[in-house]
Design a protein around this motif. Structure first.
Motif, PDB file in Angstrom:
ATOM      1  N   VAL A  27      11.561   6.784 -15.268  1.00 44.25           N
ATOM      2  CA  VAL A  27      11.319   5.370 -15.580  1.00 44.25           C
ATOM      3  C   VAL A  27      11.938   4.471 -14.515  1.00 44.25           C
ATOM      4  O   VAL A  27      11.322   3.504 -14.062  1.00 44.25           O
ATOM      5  N   THR A  28      13.155   4.794 -14.100  1.00 46.81           N
ATOM      6  CA  THR A  28      13.833   4.006 -13.070  1.00 46.81           C
ATOM      7  C   THR A  28      13.069   4.035 -11.763  1.00 46.81           C
ATOM      8  O   THR A  28      12.900   2.999 -11.105  1.00 46.81           O
ATOM      9  N   GLN A  29      12.586   5.228 -11.395  1.00 48.16           N
ATOM     10  CA  GLN A  29      11.818   5.351 -10.151  1.00 48.16           C
ATOM     11  C   GLN A  29      10.542   4.518 -10.198  1.00 48.16           C
ATOM     12  O   GLN A  29      10.211   3.803  -9.246  1.00 48.16           O
ATOM     13  N   CYS A  30       9.825   4.580 -11.322  1.00 47.81           N
ATOM     14  CA  CYS A  30       8.600   3.781 -11.471  1.00 47.81           C
ATOM     15  C   CYS A  30       8.907   2.284 -11.417  1.00 47.81           C
ATOM     16  O   CYS A  30       8.169   1.514 -10.788  1.00 47.81           O
TER      17      CYS A  30
ATOM     18  N   GLY B 193       0.818  -1.217   0.000  1.00 45.89           N
ATOM     19  CA  GLY B 193       0.000   0.000   0.000  1.00 45.89           C
ATOM     20  C   GLY B 193       0.844   1.255   0.000  1.00 45.89           C
ATOM     21  O   GLY B 193       0.545   2.222  -0.709  1.00 45.89           O
ATOM     22  N   PHE B 194       1.920   1.244   0.796  1.00 45.84           N
ATOM     23  CA  PHE B 194       2.839   2.388   0.806  1.00 45.84           C
ATOM     24  C   PHE B 194       3.459   2.595  -0.576  1.00 45.84           C
ATOM     25  O   PHE B 194       3.619   3.732  -1.034  1.00 45.84           O
ATOM     26  N   SER B 195       3.817   1.487  -1.222  1.00 42.11           N
ATOM     27  CA  SER B 195       4.433   1.573  -2.555  1.00 42.11           C
ATOM     28  C   SER B 195       3.450   2.155  -3.563  1.00 42.11           C
ATOM     29  O   SER B 195       3.825   2.983  -4.412  1.00 42.11           O
ATOM     30  N   PHE B 196       2.180   1.736  -3.489  1.00 40.85           N
ATOM     31  CA  PHE B 196       1.163   2.313  -4.371  1.00 40.85           C
ATOM     32  C   PHE B 196       1.007   3.810  -4.111  1.00 40.85           C
ATOM     33  O   PHE B 196       0.782   4.592  -5.041  1.00 40.85           O
ATOM     34  N   THR B 197       1.128   4.201  -2.849  1.00 41.60           N
ATOM     35  CA  THR B 197       1.033   5.620  -2.504  1.00 41.60           C
ATOM     36  C   THR B 197       2.175   6.406  -3.135  1.00 41.60           C
ATOM     37  O   THR B 197       1.965   7.496  -3.693  1.00 41.60           O
ATOM     38  N   VAL B 198       3.391   5.850  -3.028  1.00 41.41           N
ATOM     39  CA  VAL B 198       4.552   6.500  -3.648  1.00 41.41           C
ATOM     40  C   VAL B 198       4.351   6.624  -5.151  1.00 41.41           C
ATOM     41  O   VAL B 198       4.643   7.672  -5.755  1.00 41.41           O
ATOM     42  N   LEU B 199       3.819   5.565  -5.767  1.00 38.18           N
ATOM     43  CA  LEU B 199       3.577   5.591  -7.210  1.00 38.18           C
ATOM     44  C   LEU B 199       2.527   6.643  -7.564  1.00 38.18           C
ATOM     45  O   LEU B 199       2.651   7.366  -8.562  1.00 38.18           O
ATOM     46  N   GLY B 200       1.490   6.747  -6.723  1.00 36.63           N
ATOM     47  CA  GLY B 200       0.460   7.761  -6.960  1.00 36.63           C
ATOM     48  C   GLY B 200       1.008   9.173  -6.845  1.00 36.63           C
ATOM     49  O   GLY B 200       0.658  10.052  -7.644  1.00 36.63           O
TER      50      GLY B 200
ATOM     51  N   ILE C   5       9.169  17.762 -13.494  1.00 37.23           N
ATOM     52  CA  ILE C   5       9.033  16.390 -13.995  1.00 37.23           C
ATOM     53  C   ILE C   5       9.014  16.380 -15.510  1.00 37.23           C
ATOM     54  O   ILE C   5       9.560  15.478 -16.150  1.00 37.23           O
ATOM     55  N   GLU C   6       8.383  17.400 -16.103  1.00 37.25           N
ATOM     56  CA  GLU C   6       8.366  17.496 -17.561  1.00 37.25           C
ATOM     57  C   GLU C   6       9.790  17.553 -18.105  1.00 37.25           C
ATOM     58  O   GLU C   6      10.093  17.017 -19.174  1.00 37.25           O
TER      59      GLU C   6
ATOM     60  N   LEU D 230       4.087  10.044  -7.360  1.00 36.88           N
ATOM     61  CA  LEU D 230       4.947  10.240  -8.527  1.00 36.88           C
ATOM     62  C   LEU D 230       4.134  10.613  -9.752  1.00 36.88           C
ATOM     63  O   LEU D 230       4.502  11.517 -10.516  1.00 36.88           O
ATOM     64  N   LEU D 231       3.014   9.937  -9.939  1.00 33.99           N
ATOM     65  CA  LEU D 231       2.157  10.236 -11.088  1.00 33.99           C
ATOM     66  C   LEU D 231       1.516  11.618 -10.962  1.00 33.99           C
ATOM     67  O   LEU D 231       1.291  12.297 -11.961  1.00 33.99           O
ATOM     68  N   SER D 232       1.223  12.031  -9.738  1.00 31.61           N
ATOM     69  CA  SER D 232       0.616  13.347  -9.530  1.00 31.61           C
ATOM     70  C   SER D 232       1.587  14.472  -9.859  1.00 31.61           C
ATOM     71  O   SER D 232       1.167  15.591 -10.171  1.00 31.61           O
ATOM     72  N   PHE D 233       2.884  14.167  -9.787  1.00 34.90           N
ATOM     73  CA  PHE D 233       3.892  15.167 -10.125  1.00 34.90           C
ATOM     74  C   PHE D 233       4.205  15.204 -11.622  1.00 34.90           C
ATOM     75  O   PHE D 233       5.000  16.028 -12.067  1.00 34.90           O
ATOM     76  N   SER D 234       3.607  14.314 -12.387  1.00 29.22           N
ATOM     77  CA  SER D 234       4.000  14.154 -13.789  1.00 29.22           C
ATOM     78  C   SER D 234       3.712  15.391 -14.643  1.00 29.22           C
ATOM     79  O   SER D 234       4.288  15.561 -15.713  1.00 29.22           O
TER      80      SER D 234
END
Length: 204
Positions: free
Chosen positions: A81-84, A53-60, A71-72, A62-66
């Motif tokens: 890509v490496t972080q994802c 769950g924590f990992s999904f949060t980190v991924l979320g 990030i651009e 990261l995506l919110s910063f995209s």
């Protein structure tokens, strides 16, 4: 072959080596009773799902910063890509660990598995299989935690870059506001001075 599958397979080999070493040097304390083993597995499932769950949060996050400018600027590099990939790898390790725990709880001690292990060989295969799966489950859990820690560390670096840009813009706006406020204050002071001089001249 998919790199992620290779990572899982390499981890499997390493954990098996750890299991063999454990038979010689007793590195790990493996519960022998069925009730104790199942209790341990329930705890491992809890830890695995929480970290997943924590990992999904980190991924979320990261995506919110995209869509941010910072990030651009790094989308064309391998940083994002490496972080994802690290976050996804950690989730996979936690899922594998949880599935192993479920197998140990609901299937490994069933009469079907026990009877098969007893018929195949006489050197206590069932106990060895249980011990191997226990080490594998713990190994994938620890591996997932390590990947999660690395992903959080890298995420902090990215967040600092994002917020550094926001802080910079915020300081620029604050300085601009202070400049406008100072001009307004000077204008008011000038107006008051002019009014004072007019009143003084009129009184004379």
């Amino acid at each position: 072959m998919n790199k992620r599958i290779v990572k899982v397979f390499i981890a499997f080999i390493i954990f098996f080596i750890v299991y063999v070493a454990n038979n010689y040097w007793g590195l790990l304390s493996i519960p022998q009773r069925e009730s104790n083993m199942k209790d341990y597995q329930f705890n491992i499932i809890t830890v695995s799902t929480v970290f997943a769950g924590f990992s999904f949060t980190v991924l979320g996050i990261l995506l919110s910063f995209s869509s941010t400018k910072t990030i651009e600027g790094i989308k064309e590099t391998s940083i994002l890509v490496t972080q994802c990939n690290i976050v996804v790898d950690s989730i996979i390790m936690f899922v594998i660990s949880a599935f192993i725990s479920l197998f140990l709880i609901f299937i490994a001690y069933s009469e079907f598995i026990t009877s098969i292990c007893t018929k195949v060989t006489s050197f206590n295969l069932h106990e060895n299989v249980i011990n191997v799966l226990y080490v594998m489950g713990m190994g994938y859990l620890i591996y997932g935690i390590i990947l999660f820690t690395v992903s959080v560390k890298r995420m902090v670096v990215i967040m600092r870059q994002v917020f550094a840009e926001d802080i910079k813009r915020g300081k620029e706006k604050a300085n601009k506001f202070k400049s406008i406020a100072k001009r307004q204050e000077d204008n008011i002071s000038k107006f008051q001075q002019e009014e004072y001089e007019k009143d003084t001249f009129s009184s004379e």
